[in-house]
Motif scaffolding. Structure first.
Motif, PDB file in Angstrom:
ATOM      1  N   PRO A  26       4.351 -41.965  -0.279  1.00 11.07           N
ATOM      2  CA  PRO A  26       3.141 -41.610   0.473  1.00 11.07           C
ATOM      3  C   PRO A  26       3.439 -40.658   1.627  1.00 11.07           C
ATOM      4  O   PRO A  26       4.481 -40.759   2.275  1.00 11.07           O
ATOM      5  N   ASP A  27       2.511 -39.732   1.859  1.00 12.27           N
ATOM      6  CA  ASP A  27       2.643 -38.763   2.943  1.00 12.27           C
ATOM      7  C   ASP A  27       2.410 -39.485   4.272  1.00 12.27           C
ATOM      8  O   ASP A  27       1.322 -40.001   4.519  1.00 12.27           O
ATOM      9  N   PRO A  28       3.442 -39.539   5.156  1.00  6.46           N
ATOM     10  CA  PRO A  28       3.298 -40.303   6.398  1.00  6.46           C
ATOM     11  C   PRO A  28       2.745 -39.472   7.552  1.00  6.46           C
ATOM     12  O   PRO A  28       2.550 -39.982   8.658  1.00  6.46           O
ATOM     13  N   TYR A  29       2.471 -38.182   7.326  1.00  4.42           N
ATOM     14  CA  TYR A  29       2.261 -37.223   8.419  1.00  4.42           C
ATOM     15  C   TYR A  29       1.099 -37.613   9.325  1.00  4.42           C
ATOM     16  O   TYR A  29       1.186 -37.488  10.535  1.00  4.42           O
ATOM     17  N   PHE A  30       0.000 -38.085   8.736  1.00  2.61           N
ATOM     18  CA  PHE A  30      -1.192 -38.367   9.548  1.00  2.61           C
ATOM     19  C   PHE A  30      -1.292 -39.839   9.939  1.00  2.61           C
ATOM     20  O   PHE A  30      -2.307 -40.264  10.468  1.00  2.61           O
ATOM     21  N   GLY A  31      -0.237 -40.618   9.688  1.00  7.67           N
ATOM     22  CA  GLY A  31      -0.284 -42.044  10.016  1.00  7.67           C
ATOM     23  C   GLY A  31       0.642 -42.418  11.163  1.00  7.67           C
ATOM     24  O   GLY A  31       1.134 -41.561  11.892  1.00  7.67           O
ATOM     25  N   CYS A  88       8.931 -31.907  -0.791  1.00  6.10           N
ATOM     26  CA  CYS A  88       7.653 -32.483  -0.356  1.00  6.10           C
ATOM     27  C   CYS A  88       6.726 -31.341   0.029  1.00  6.10           C
ATOM     28  O   CYS A  88       6.906 -30.205  -0.442  1.00  6.10           O
ATOM     29  N   LEU A  89       5.734 -31.613   0.871  1.00  6.51           N
ATOM     30  CA  LEU A  89       4.771 -30.562   1.227  1.00  6.51           C
ATOM     31  C   LEU A  89       5.290 -29.712   2.392  1.00  6.51           C
ATOM     32  O   LEU A  89       5.371 -28.489   2.307  1.00  6.51           O
ATOM     33  N   GLY A  90       5.650 -30.383   3.497  1.00  5.27           N
ATOM     34  CA  GLY A  90       6.005 -29.642   4.710  1.00  5.27           C
ATOM     35  C   GLY A  90       7.500 -29.464   4.936  1.00  5.27           C
ATOM     36  O   GLY A  90       7.914 -28.647   5.749  1.00  5.27           O
ATOM     37  N   ASN A  91       8.311 -30.269   4.241  1.00  2.00           N
ATOM     38  CA  ASN A  91       9.772 -30.300   4.432  1.00  2.00           C
ATOM     39  C   ASN A  91      10.142 -30.678   5.863  1.00  2.00           C
ATOM     40  O   ASN A  91      11.150 -30.222   6.399  1.00  2.00           O
ATOM     41  N   ILE A  92       9.295 -31.529   6.486  1.00  2.80           N
ATOM     42  CA  ILE A  92       9.651 -32.045   7.817  1.00  2.80           C
ATOM     43  C   ILE A  92       9.618 -33.572   7.875  1.00  2.80           C
ATOM     44  O   ILE A  92      10.065 -34.152   8.868  1.00  2.80           O
ATOM     45  N   CYS A  93       9.081 -34.235   6.856  1.00  2.00           N
ATOM     46  CA  CYS A  93       9.039 -35.711   6.875  1.00  2.00           C
ATOM     47  C   CYS A  93       9.826 -36.311   5.707  1.00  2.00           C
ATOM     48  O   CYS A  93      10.949 -36.782   5.889  1.00  2.00           O
ATOM     49  N   ARG A  94       9.251 -36.283   4.511  1.00  2.00           N
ATOM     50  CA  ARG A  94       9.842 -37.042   3.413  1.00  2.00           C
ATOM     51  C   ARG A  94      11.120 -36.410   2.854  1.00  2.00           C
ATOM     52  O   ARG A  94      12.156 -37.088   2.721  1.00  2.00           O
ATOM     53  N   SER A  95      11.071 -35.125   2.488  1.00  7.31           N
ATOM     54  CA  SER A  95      12.234 -34.557   1.781  1.00  7.31           C
ATOM     55  C   SER A  95      13.480 -34.380   2.656  1.00  7.31           C
ATOM     56  O   SER A  95      14.591 -34.598   2.168  1.00  7.31           O
ATOM     57  N   ARG A 100       4.162 -23.383   3.272  1.00  7.79           N
ATOM     58  CA  ARG A 100       4.901 -22.606   4.254  1.00  7.79           C
ATOM     59  C   ARG A 100       4.574 -23.058   5.684  1.00  7.79           C
ATOM     60  O   ARG A 100       4.974 -22.418   6.653  1.00  7.79           O
ATOM     61  N   TYR A 101       3.883 -24.190   5.830  1.00  6.61           N
ATOM     62  CA  TYR A 101       3.364 -24.614   7.141  1.00  6.61           C
ATOM     63  C   TYR A 101       4.436 -24.736   8.211  1.00  6.61           C
ATOM     64  O   TYR A 101       4.167 -24.462   9.377  1.00  6.61           O
ATOM     65  N   HIS A 102       5.616 -25.191   7.868  1.00  9.27           N
ATOM     66  CA  HIS A 102       6.597 -25.558   8.909  1.00  9.27           C
ATOM     67  C   HIS A 102       7.934 -24.843   8.752  1.00  9.27           C
ATOM     68  O   HIS A 102       8.959 -25.319   9.273  1.00  9.27           O
ATOM     69  N   ILE A 103       7.936 -23.703   8.073  1.00  8.49           N
ATOM     70  CA  ILE A 103       9.190 -22.973   7.818  1.00  8.49           C
ATOM     71  C   ILE A 103       9.971 -22.778   9.118  1.00  8.49           C
ATOM     72  O   ILE A 103       9.411 -22.373  10.137  1.00  8.49           O
TER      73      ILE A 103
HETATM   74  P1  4NP Z   1       6.050 -33.908   4.406  1.00  6.08           P
HETATM   75  O1  4NP Z   1       4.849 -34.326   5.401  1.00  6.08           O
HETATM   76  O2  4NP Z   1       5.405 -33.189   3.246  1.00  6.08           O
HETATM   77  O3  4NP Z   1       6.624 -35.236   4.022  1.00  6.08           O
HETATM   78  O4  4NP Z   1       6.977 -33.040   5.208  1.00  6.08           O
HETATM   79  C1  4NP Z   1       3.879 -33.419   5.834  1.00  6.08           C
HETATM   80  C2  4NP Z   1       4.193 -32.507   6.816  1.00  6.08           C
HETATM   81  C3  4NP Z   1       3.221 -31.639   7.271  1.00  6.08           C
HETATM   82  C4  4NP Z   1       1.946 -31.684   6.739  1.00  6.08           C
HETATM   83  C5  4NP Z   1       1.632 -32.598   5.750  1.00  6.08           C
HETATM   84  C6  4NP Z   1       2.610 -33.466   5.302  1.00  6.08           C
HETATM   85  N1  4NP Z   1       0.949 -30.800   7.234  1.00  6.08           N
HETATM   86  O5  4NP Z   1      -0.204 -30.899   6.785  1.00  6.08           O
HETATM   87  O6  4NP Z   1       1.257 -29.947   8.107  1.00  6.08           O
END
Ligand code: 4NP
Length: 154
Positions: free
Chosen positions: A124-129, A8-15, A44-47
């Motif tokens: 769907p990206d749940p991060y901002f919801g 996923c994008l951040g590797n902290i929610c979906r993946s 690399r936001y959440h490494i």
């Molecule tokens: P993920 O969710 O890709 O499912 O881990 C996100 C986590 C962080 C961000 C976006 C999506 N972010 O913008 O920091």
């Protein structure tokens, strides 16, 4: 042994949830010896971070334990894994850009290519919801990951 990487994008929610679910489901089916599962992010936001608190809570509510530290996708993953499953089209597109010689296209999929319900859509990206978004992600991943494992069983 099939090696499977969820991205996923951040590797902290979906993946990381997909990885935890995959390990749990393979275990339940008695087929964990057939698979190796890992996850990573394109950014690399959440490494180095643990999964998001809302992901951990959602996973626990659904009986899934997560044990993962965020890492970024690296080019060696193209060689190390047999299946690279991207959570959405944006992440798949960013992975394809890294495959400059276009050698690894047959390993690249969307996670929801394996969702019998609305195949090919984004997770769907749940991060901002809110929390409901995390349960929606869980429901999608449970179906998709379960179907992936069933499809790939020997
Ligand atoms: P993920 O969710 O890709 O499912 O881990 C996100 C986590 C962080 C961000 C976006 C999506 N972010 O913008 O920091």
């Amino acid at each position: 042994m099939k090696k499977v990487l969820f991205v996923c994008l951040g590797n902290i929610c979906r993946s990381p949830l997909a990885e935890g679910l995959a390990k749990h489901l393979a275990n339940e089916k008695g087929v964990s010896d057939q698979f190796y599962f890992d996850s990573c992010g394109t950014s690399r936001y959440h490494i180095g971070e643990q999964p998001d608190d809302r992901t951990l809570k959602n996973a626990a509510n659904n009986g899934i334990k997560l044990d993962h530290q965020a890492r970024q996708f690296e080019k060696k993953d193209f060689r190390d894994f047999d299946y690279i499953l991207a959570m959405d089209a944006a992440n798949l597109s960013n992975i394809k850009i890294l495959d400059q010689a276009k050698q690894f296209g047959d390993k690249l999929y969307l996670m929801r290519d394996f969702d019998p319900n609305n195949p090919g859509a984004d997770v769907p990206d749940p991060y901002f919801g809110g929390e409901q978004g995390f349960q929606n992600v869980y429901d999608i991943l449970e179906r998709s990951v379960n179907n992936f494992i069933e499809t790939e069983l020997i």
